[in-house]
Design a protein around this motif. Structure first.
Motif, PDB file in Angstrom:
ATOM      1  N   GLU A  62       0.873  -1.188   0.000  1.00  0.00           N
ATOM      2  CA  GLU A  62       0.000   0.000   0.000  1.00  0.00           C
ATOM      3  C   GLU A  62       0.901   1.226   0.000  1.00  0.00           C
ATOM      4  O   GLU A  62       1.907   1.275   0.692  1.00  0.00           O
ATOM      5  CB  GLU A  62      -0.935  -0.001   1.206  1.00  0.00           C
ATOM      6  CG  GLU A  62      -0.254   0.028   2.552  1.00  0.00           C
ATOM      7  CD  GLU A  62      -1.215  -0.234   3.691  1.00  0.00           C
ATOM      8  OE1 GLU A  62      -1.000   0.344   4.764  1.00  0.00           O
ATOM      9  OE2 GLU A  62      -2.155  -1.010   3.496  1.00  0.00           O
ATOM     10  N   GLY A  63       0.557   2.191  -0.810  1.00  0.00           N
ATOM     11  CA  GLY A  63       1.396   3.374  -0.939  1.00  0.00           C
ATOM     12  C   GLY A  63       2.544   3.121  -1.902  1.00  0.00           C
ATOM     13  O   GLY A  63       2.703   2.034  -2.452  1.00  0.00           O
ATOM     14  N   ARG A  64       3.352   4.151  -2.115  1.00  0.00           N
ATOM     15  CA  ARG A  64       4.448   4.074  -3.065  1.00  0.00           C
ATOM     16  C   ARG A  64       5.690   4.665  -2.423  1.00  0.00           C
ATOM     17  O   ARG A  64       5.636   5.726  -1.809  1.00  0.00           O
ATOM     18  CB  ARG A  64       4.052   4.857  -4.315  1.00  0.00           C
ATOM     19  CG  ARG A  64       5.131   5.061  -5.337  1.00  0.00           C
ATOM     20  CD  ARG A  64       5.058   4.049  -6.459  1.00  0.00           C
ATOM     21  NE  ARG A  64       6.305   4.050  -7.219  1.00  0.00           N
ATOM     22  CZ  ARG A  64       6.484   4.714  -8.356  1.00  0.00           C
ATOM     23  NH1 ARG A  64       5.502   5.416  -8.869  1.00  0.00           N
ATOM     24  NH2 ARG A  64       7.634   4.665  -8.985  1.00  0.00           N
ATOM     25  N   LEU A  65       6.820   3.981  -2.567  1.00  0.00           N
ATOM     26  CA  LEU A  65       8.101   4.446  -2.040  1.00  0.00           C
ATOM     27  C   LEU A  65       8.934   4.998  -3.187  1.00  0.00           C
ATOM     28  O   LEU A  65       9.057   4.348  -4.229  1.00  0.00           O
ATOM     29  CB  LEU A  65       8.848   3.290  -1.365  1.00  0.00           C
ATOM     30  CG  LEU A  65      10.222   3.636  -0.793  1.00  0.00           C
ATOM     31  CD1 LEU A  65      10.072   4.421   0.506  1.00  0.00           C
ATOM     32  CD2 LEU A  65      11.043   2.393  -0.571  1.00  0.00           C
ATOM     33  N   TYR A  66       9.486   6.186  -2.997  1.00  0.00           N
ATOM     34  CA  TYR A  66      10.367   6.809  -3.976  1.00  0.00           C
ATOM     35  C   TYR A  66      11.752   6.925  -3.360  1.00  0.00           C
ATOM     36  O   TYR A  66      11.892   7.468  -2.263  1.00  0.00           O
ATOM     37  CB  TYR A  66       9.875   8.210  -4.360  1.00  0.00           C
ATOM     38  CG  TYR A  66       8.481   8.239  -4.940  1.00  0.00           C
ATOM     39  CD1 TYR A  66       8.274   8.078  -6.307  1.00  0.00           C
ATOM     40  CD2 TYR A  66       7.366   8.419  -4.125  1.00  0.00           C
ATOM     41  CE1 TYR A  66       6.994   8.111  -6.842  1.00  0.00           C
ATOM     42  CE2 TYR A  66       6.084   8.442  -4.655  1.00  0.00           C
ATOM     43  CZ  TYR A  66       5.915   8.290  -6.007  1.00  0.00           C
ATOM     44  OH  TYR A  66       4.654   8.312  -6.539  1.00  0.00           O
ATOM     45  N   ILE A 103      16.646  14.977   0.647  1.00  0.00           N
ATOM     46  CA  ILE A 103      15.550  14.017   0.855  1.00  0.00           C
ATOM     47  C   ILE A 103      16.036  12.662   0.358  1.00  0.00           C
ATOM     48  O   ILE A 103      16.404  12.518  -0.805  1.00  0.00           O
ATOM     49  CB  ILE A 103      14.266  14.438   0.098  1.00  0.00           C
ATOM     50  CG1 ILE A 103      13.798  15.834   0.533  1.00  0.00           C
ATOM     51  CG2 ILE A 103      13.170  13.407   0.287  1.00  0.00           C
ATOM     52  CD1 ILE A 103      13.285  15.927   1.940  1.00  0.00           C
ATOM     53  N   LEU A 104      16.031  11.661   1.242  1.00  0.00           N
ATOM     54  CA  LEU A 104      16.531  10.333   0.894  1.00  0.00           C
ATOM     55  C   LEU A 104      15.434   9.458   0.300  1.00  0.00           C
ATOM     56  O   LEU A 104      15.621   8.835  -0.738  1.00  0.00           O
ATOM     57  CB  LEU A 104      17.115   9.648   2.137  1.00  0.00           C
ATOM     58  CG  LEU A 104      18.142  10.445   2.946  1.00  0.00           C
ATOM     59  CD1 LEU A 104      18.559   9.660   4.160  1.00  0.00           C
ATOM     60  CD2 LEU A 104      19.325  10.792   2.091  1.00  0.00           C
ATOM     61  N   PHE A 105      14.295   9.395   0.992  1.00  0.00           N
ATOM     62  CA  PHE A 105      13.167   8.572   0.559  1.00  0.00           C
ATOM     63  C   PHE A 105      11.896   9.400   0.657  1.00  0.00           C
ATOM     64  O   PHE A 105      11.804  10.306   1.477  1.00  0.00           O
ATOM     65  CB  PHE A 105      12.998   7.336   1.449  1.00  0.00           C
ATOM     66  CG  PHE A 105      14.152   6.377   1.388  1.00  0.00           C
ATOM     67  CD1 PHE A 105      14.167   5.360   0.452  1.00  0.00           C
ATOM     68  CD2 PHE A 105      15.211   6.477   2.261  1.00  0.00           C
ATOM     69  CE1 PHE A 105      15.214   4.464   0.392  1.00  0.00           C
ATOM     70  CE2 PHE A 105      16.276   5.590   2.216  1.00  0.00           C
ATOM     71  CZ  PHE A 105      16.274   4.582   1.278  1.00  0.00           C
ATOM     72  N   GLU A 106      10.898   9.051  -0.177  1.00  0.00           N
ATOM     73  CA  GLU A 106       9.580   9.682  -0.095  1.00  0.00           C
ATOM     74  C   GLU A 106       8.510   8.609  -0.096  1.00  0.00           C
ATOM     75  O   GLU A 106       8.708   7.533  -0.668  1.00  0.00           O
ATOM     76  CB  GLU A 106       9.351  10.627  -1.277  1.00  0.00           C
ATOM     77  CG  GLU A 106      10.156  11.905  -1.208  1.00  0.00           C
ATOM     78  CD  GLU A 106       9.817  12.870  -2.312  1.00  0.00           C
ATOM     79  OE1 GLU A 106       8.701  12.756  -2.889  1.00  0.00           O
ATOM     80  OE2 GLU A 106      10.640  13.730  -2.619  1.00  0.00           O
ATOM     81  N   LEU A 107       7.386   8.930   0.549  1.00  0.00           N
ATOM     82  CA  LEU A 107       6.239   8.024   0.594  1.00  0.00           C
ATOM     83  C   LEU A 107       5.000   8.748   0.110  1.00  0.00           C
ATOM     84  O   LEU A 107       4.759   9.895   0.489  1.00  0.00           O
ATOM     85  CB  LEU A 107       5.994   7.547   2.030  1.00  0.00           C
ATOM     86  CG  LEU A 107       6.751   6.313   2.499  1.00  0.00           C
ATOM     87  CD1 LEU A 107       6.426   6.052   3.950  1.00  0.00           C
ATOM     88  CD2 LEU A 107       6.427   5.111   1.667  1.00  0.00           C
ATOM     89  N   GLY A 108       4.210   8.081  -0.691  1.00  0.00           N
ATOM     90  CA  GLY A 108       2.951   8.633  -1.157  1.00  0.00           C
ATOM     91  C   GLY A 108       1.828   7.633  -0.992  1.00  0.00           C
ATOM     92  O   GLY A 108       2.047   6.425  -1.039  1.00  0.00           O
ATOM     93  N   GLY A 109       0.620   8.134  -0.768  1.00  0.00           N
ATOM     94  CA  GLY A 109      -0.553   7.276  -0.678  1.00  0.00           C
ATOM     95  C   GLY A 109      -0.696   6.523   0.625  1.00  0.00           C
ATOM     96  O   GLY A 109      -1.319   5.473   0.664  1.00  0.00           O
ATOM     97  N   VAL A 110      -0.101   7.046   1.712  1.00  0.00           N
ATOM     98  CA  VAL A 110      -0.238   6.421   3.033  1.00  0.00           C
ATOM     99  C   VAL A 110      -0.591   7.488   4.061  1.00  0.00           C
ATOM    100  O   VAL A 110      -0.380   8.680   3.834  1.00  0.00           O
ATOM    101  CB  VAL A 110       1.052   5.682   3.477  1.00  0.00           C
ATOM    102  CG1 VAL A 110       1.314   4.469   2.624  1.00  0.00           C
ATOM    103  CG2 VAL A 110       2.248   6.609   3.468  1.00  0.00           C
ATOM    104  N   GLU A 112      -0.266   9.442   7.842  1.00  0.00           N
ATOM    105  CA  GLU A 112       0.916   9.939   8.545  1.00  0.00           C
ATOM    106  C   GLU A 112       1.465   8.914   9.529  1.00  0.00           C
ATOM    107  O   GLU A 112       2.680   8.778   9.675  1.00  0.00           O
ATOM    108  CB  GLU A 112       0.610  11.249   9.280  1.00  0.00           C
ATOM    109  CG  GLU A 112       1.866  11.882   9.833  1.00  0.00           C
ATOM    110  CD  GLU A 112       1.651  13.249  10.445  1.00  0.00           C
ATOM    111  OE1 GLU A 112       2.606  13.745  11.061  1.00  0.00           O
ATOM    112  OE2 GLU A 112       0.552  13.798  10.318  1.00  0.00           O
ATOM    113  N   GLU A 113       0.565   8.173  10.205  1.00  0.00           N
ATOM    114  CA  GLU A 113       1.038   7.154  11.157  1.00  0.00           C
ATOM    115  C   GLU A 113       1.825   6.063  10.439  1.00  0.00           C
ATOM    116  O   GLU A 113       2.866   5.610  10.926  1.00  0.00           O
ATOM    117  CB  GLU A 113      -0.122   6.495  11.915  1.00  0.00           C
ATOM    118  CG  GLU A 113      -1.017   7.456  12.683  1.00  0.00           C
ATOM    119  CD  GLU A 113      -2.263   7.834  11.901  1.00  0.00           C
ATOM    120  OE1 GLU A 113      -3.071   6.947  11.578  1.00  0.00           O
ATOM    121  OE2 GLU A 113      -2.411   9.036  11.614  1.00  0.00           O
ATOM    122  N   ALA A 114       1.329   5.645   9.269  1.00  0.00           N
ATOM    123  CA  ALA A 114       2.026   4.612   8.487  1.00  0.00           C
ATOM    124  C   ALA A 114       3.380   5.124   8.018  1.00  0.00           C
ATOM    125  O   ALA A 114       4.378   4.384   8.042  1.00  0.00           O
ATOM    126  CB  ALA A 114       1.179   4.189   7.298  1.00  0.00           C
TER     127      ALA A 114
END
Length: 138
Positions: A62-66, A103-110, A112-114
């Motif tokens: 779930e979500g996407r890691l960049y 910025i090392l990593f980004e998260l989308g579609g999750v 804030e707690e996740a």
């Protein structure tokens, strides 16, 4: 499989030093949350891969890691207990040069707690101090 460049102009490069804060790659662009370095250093390709695996285990599709960093720098070393001279050592691993603010990593579609849970797991694997940042809405 660890990241590394396909081709490089020079196999061995000098160490250099990290001066100043990041002027590029210092804001969240792709996702909603980012993991920002607060100090400079080198992050090896193996460490980046370990972070990717840890994040994918937490996210569970779930979500996407960049991944916003890439290891362009070859780090060389000479075998232990080798006498002086005989030139520069062979490339041992590849590393990404990280300045404070990158910025090392980004998260989308999750939520804030996740994102907090995922990034806290990732932060333990990083050799530099990091913090969670949110995307700026302008």
């Amino acid at each position: 499989m660890a990241l590394m460049p396909k081709r490089v102009k020079h196999r061995k490069n000098q160490r250099g030093r990290i001066k100043g804060d990041a002027t590029r790659g210092n804001r969240v662009v792709f996702g909603e949350f980012g993991l920002q370095a607060t100090q400079g250093g080198w992050i090896s390709a193996q460490t980046i891969e370990a972070g990717r695996i840890a994040a994918s285990q937490v996210l569970r599709s779930e979500g996407r890691l960049y991944i916003r960093i890439f290891p362009h720098k070859s780090i060389t070393s000479i075998p232990l207990e080798t006498r002086m001279g005989k030139g520069k050592g062979e490339p041992e691993y590849w590393a990404a040069v990280v300045r404070p603010g990158t910025i090392l990593f980004e998260l989308g579609g999750v939520s804030e707690e996740a994102a907090r849970m995922c990034f806290s797991r990732l932060a333990h694997k990083m050799p530099v101090r990091v913090r969670l940042v949110r995307r700026r809405t302008a």
